[in-house]
Scaffold this motif. Structure first.
Motif, PDB file in Angstrom:
ATOM      1  N   ILE A  88       0.894  -1.360  -0.236  1.00 11.39           N
ATOM      2  CA  ILE A  88      -0.032  -0.133   0.001  1.00 11.39           C
ATOM      3  C   ILE A  88       1.088   1.274   0.433  1.00 11.39           C
ATOM      4  O   ILE A  88       0.933   2.158  -0.808  1.00 11.39           O
ATOM      5  CB  ILE A  88      -1.341  -0.262   1.396  1.00 11.39           C
ATOM      6  CG1 ILE A  88      -1.767  -1.137   0.575  1.00 11.39           C
ATOM      7  CG2 ILE A  88      -1.944   1.224   0.921  1.00 11.39           C
ATOM      8  CD1 ILE A  88      -2.946  -1.216   2.092  1.00 11.39           C
ATOM      9  N   GLU A  89       1.821   1.735   1.093  1.00 15.19           N
ATOM     10  CA  GLU A  89       2.546   2.168   0.803  1.00 15.19           C
ATOM     11  C   GLU A  89       4.064   2.760  -0.143  1.00 15.19           C
ATOM     12  O   GLU A  89       3.665   3.725  -1.277  1.00 15.19           O
ATOM     13  CB  GLU A  89       3.216   2.433   1.578  1.00 15.19           C
ATOM     14  CG  GLU A  89       3.312   1.978   3.415  1.00 15.19           C
ATOM     15  CD  GLU A  89       2.779   3.196   3.923  1.00 15.19           C
ATOM     16  OE1 GLU A  89       2.911   4.279   2.944  1.00 15.19           O
ATOM     17  OE2 GLU A  89       2.386   3.230   5.166  1.00 15.19           O
ATOM     18  N   HIS A  93      -3.162   9.591   4.096  1.00 18.56           N
ATOM     19  CA  HIS A  93      -2.971   9.438   2.844  1.00 18.56           C
ATOM     20  C   HIS A  93      -4.876   9.445   1.688  1.00 18.56           C
ATOM     21  O   HIS A  93      -5.205   9.950   0.791  1.00 18.56           O
ATOM     22  CB  HIS A  93      -2.927   7.855   1.797  1.00 18.56           C
ATOM     23  CG  HIS A  93      -1.713   7.755   2.465  1.00 18.56           C
ATOM     24  ND1 HIS A  93      -0.293   7.890   1.313  1.00 18.56           N
ATOM     25  CD2 HIS A  93      -0.861   6.684   2.846  1.00 18.56           C
ATOM     26  CE1 HIS A  93       0.758   8.170   2.221  1.00 18.56           C
ATOM     27  NE2 HIS A  93       0.570   7.071   3.101  1.00 18.56           N
ATOM     28  N   GLY A  98      -2.987   6.690  -6.921  1.00 18.34           N
ATOM     29  CA  GLY A  98      -4.633   5.710  -6.831  1.00 18.34           C
ATOM     30  C   GLY A  98      -4.116   4.761  -6.484  1.00 18.34           C
ATOM     31  O   GLY A  98      -3.797   3.870  -7.199  1.00 18.34           O
ATOM     32  N   ILE A  99      -4.522   3.735  -5.693  1.00 21.58           N
ATOM     33  CA  ILE A  99      -5.083   2.189  -5.366  1.00 21.58           C
ATOM     34  C   ILE A  99      -6.377   2.308  -5.948  1.00 21.58           C
ATOM     35  O   ILE A  99      -7.152   2.707  -5.300  1.00 21.58           O
ATOM     36  CB  ILE A  99      -5.091   2.036  -3.919  1.00 21.58           C
ATOM     37  CG1 ILE A  99      -3.226   2.319  -3.751  1.00 21.58           C
ATOM     38  CG2 ILE A  99      -4.918   0.655  -3.442  1.00 21.58           C
ATOM     39  CD1 ILE A  99      -3.379   2.235  -1.652  1.00 21.58           C
ATOM     40  N   PHE A 141      -4.581   4.062   7.247  1.00 23.97           N
ATOM     41  CA  PHE A 141      -3.927   5.163   5.473  1.00 23.97           C
ATOM     42  C   PHE A 141      -4.492   6.036   5.421  1.00 23.97           C
ATOM     43  O   PHE A 141      -4.052   6.602   5.282  1.00 23.97           O
ATOM     44  CB  PHE A 141      -3.659   4.355   5.305  1.00 23.97           C
ATOM     45  CG  PHE A 141      -2.584   3.103   4.980  1.00 23.97           C
ATOM     46  CD1 PHE A 141      -1.094   3.207   4.818  1.00 23.97           C
ATOM     47  CD2 PHE A 141      -3.636   1.700   4.556  1.00 23.97           C
ATOM     48  CE1 PHE A 141      -0.756   2.092   4.935  1.00 23.97           C
ATOM     49  CE2 PHE A 141      -2.970   0.311   5.138  1.00 23.97           C
ATOM     50  CZ  PHE A 141      -0.900   0.496   4.855  1.00 23.97           C
ATOM     51  N   GLY A 184       1.998   7.387  -6.355  1.00 22.10           N
ATOM     52  CA  GLY A 184       0.498   8.742  -6.836  1.00 22.10           C
ATOM     53  C   GLY A 184       0.130   8.526  -7.977  1.00 22.10           C
ATOM     54  O   GLY A 184      -0.556   9.679  -7.737  1.00 22.10           O
ATOM     55  N   TYR A 209       0.983   4.223  -3.033  1.00 22.98           N
ATOM     56  CA  TYR A 209       0.852   5.756  -2.554  1.00 22.98           C
ATOM     57  C   TYR A 209       1.691   6.276  -2.872  1.00 22.98           C
ATOM     58  O   TYR A 209       1.936   7.313  -3.788  1.00 22.98           O
ATOM     59  CB  TYR A 209       0.658   5.897  -0.774  1.00 22.98           C
ATOM     60  CG  TYR A 209      -0.858   5.658  -0.619  1.00 22.98           C
ATOM     61  CD1 TYR A 209      -2.277   6.371  -1.481  1.00 22.98           C
ATOM     62  CD2 TYR A 209      -1.381   4.320   0.230  1.00 22.98           C
ATOM     63  CE1 TYR A 209      -3.080   6.362  -0.731  1.00 22.98           C
ATOM     64  CE2 TYR A 209      -2.776   4.640   0.715  1.00 22.98           C
ATOM     65  CZ  TYR A 209      -3.566   5.069  -0.406  1.00 22.98           C
ATOM     66  OH  TYR A 209      -4.213   5.093   0.393  1.00 22.98           O
ATOM     67  N   GLY A 249      -4.814  11.066  -6.591  1.00 22.76           N
ATOM     68  CA  GLY A 249      -4.048  10.226  -5.539  1.00 22.76           C
ATOM     69  C   GLY A 249      -4.572   8.957  -4.352  1.00 22.76           C
ATOM     70  O   GLY A 249      -4.110   8.682  -3.551  1.00 22.76           O
ATOM     71  N   GLN A 250      -6.055   8.901  -4.420  1.00 21.82           N
ATOM     72  CA  GLN A 250      -6.617   8.368  -3.157  1.00 21.82           C
ATOM     73  C   GLN A 250      -6.540   7.528  -3.544  1.00 21.82           C
ATOM     74  O   GLN A 250      -6.314   6.396  -4.187  1.00 21.82           O
ATOM     75  CB  GLN A 250      -7.612   8.605  -3.020  1.00 21.82           C
ATOM     76  CG  GLN A 250      -7.595  10.311  -2.154  1.00 21.82           C
ATOM     77  CD  GLN A 250      -8.813  11.181  -1.407  1.00 21.82           C
ATOM     78  OE1 GLN A 250     -10.154  10.741  -2.123  1.00 21.82           O
ATOM     79  NE2 GLN A 250      -8.693  12.272  -1.372  1.00 21.82           N
ATOM     80  N   ALA A 251      -7.663   6.037  -2.495  1.00 26.59           N
ATOM     81  CA  ALA A 251      -7.592   4.729  -3.211  1.00 26.59           C
ATOM     82  C   ALA A 251      -9.431   4.636  -3.427  1.00 26.59           C
ATOM     83  O   ALA A 251     -10.124   5.385  -2.349  1.00 26.59           O
ATOM     84  CB  ALA A 251      -7.242   3.978  -1.383  1.00 26.59           C
TER      85      ALA A 251
END
Length: 277
Positions: free
Chosen positions: A85-86, A120, A94-95, A116, A92, A89, A168-170
């Motif tokens: 996950i790190e 983030h 997103g996930i 997170f 840059g 992120y 850049g979020q999930a």
């Protein structure tokens, strides 16, 4: 209904899981339709009943643990692979968390939001609005928590998820959930054509986000949960049909790691419902 959920949320997780296991088996015994679908789906995937019988009890546990997860005190959560996950992120873009109907999928979003979210930004999860007013009230109240946002299965919700990824979020969704007619395509799932959402593939193709496979293992003896994270096993194709098939294969590989916690009774191969015009 909200009052009942709040009452059940105060019960110990061990009691909820014990009663849930009983509920799972009672449902299996009482419903020939459910038994038949469970058997057909697991057999299509190549599993004997002995390999998946634990899933009967886990389906009931999932139902009764939900009030505790929505309204109760925090439950113990372990992590397997949080460094992925790190790294995502840090890239840059997103996930996109891809989670099948396996284990406790509610805890994956909650765990990610808690660990997170402050650093983030929130995780946005896709949900289908409830048709019953009482249940809609429960869902609206339950998911109002720090670091967690919800997006409905509408065009507005899709735009919300795209904005989150571009920031850049999930986002998180269940790619093995059967979408309404016109929002998916037929693709192999354990060798059988299944109507499959295109949203997951489109989000990844349009934003360049990092796909991560995620699922929440329900630990024995009510010791809590372990959130498992894995990288997507191959580069995602730019062709939509191919990408959808790739995501289905990734879900198959994830399910194979613990078929006893998959919801084999889910109507994965059903005909999609029509959207009211």
């Amino acid at each position: 209904m909200l009052a009942l959920y709040r009452l059940a949320s105060k019960w110990p997780l061990g009691l909820l899981h014990a009663l849930g296991a009983l509920l799972g088996w009672l449902t299996w015994l009482a419903s020939p339709t459910y038994r038949r679908r469970f058997a057909q789906n697991s057999a299509r995937a190549g599993y004997r009943f002995a390999q998946v019988r634990a899933a009967v009890a886990h389906a009931g546990r999932m139902a009764l643990e939900t009030p505790r997860l929505w309204f109760g005190a925090p439950v113990p959560v372990q992590w397997d692979g949080p460094e992925l996950i790190e790294a995502a992120y840090a890239a840059g873009h997103g996930i996109v968390y891809l989670t099948p109907h396996m284990g406790c999928f509610e805890i994956t979003a909650q765990g990610a939001a808690l660990r997170f979210g402050a650093t983030h930004g929130p995780i946005t999860v896709l949900y289908r609005p409830a048709r019953q007013a009482a249940l809609a009230q429960v869902l609206a109240t339950a998911r109002q928590r720090e670091g967690l946002e919800t997006a409905p299965t509408t065009l507005t919700g899709v735009r919300q998820m795209i904005r989150a990824l571009r920031a850049g979020q999930a986002v998180g969704l269940l790619p093995d959930q059967v979408p309404p007619e016109g929002q998916g395509l037929w693709a192999p799932f354990f060798g059988q054509p299944a109507y499959t959402m295109t949203l997951a593939a489109r989000l990844l193709q349009q934003t360049g986000a990092t796909p991560l496979l995620a699922w929440g293992e329900r630990l024995p003896r009510a010791r809590g949960y372990c959130i498992h994270l894995q990288p997507f096993p191959e580069a995602l194709s730019n062709d939509l049909d191919t990408a959808v098939a790739q995501i289905n294969r990734a879900m198959e590989q994830l399910i194979a790691q613990n078929p006893g916690q998959y919801l084999w009774g889910y109507g994965r191969y059903k005909t999609p419902r029509k959207v009211a015009s």
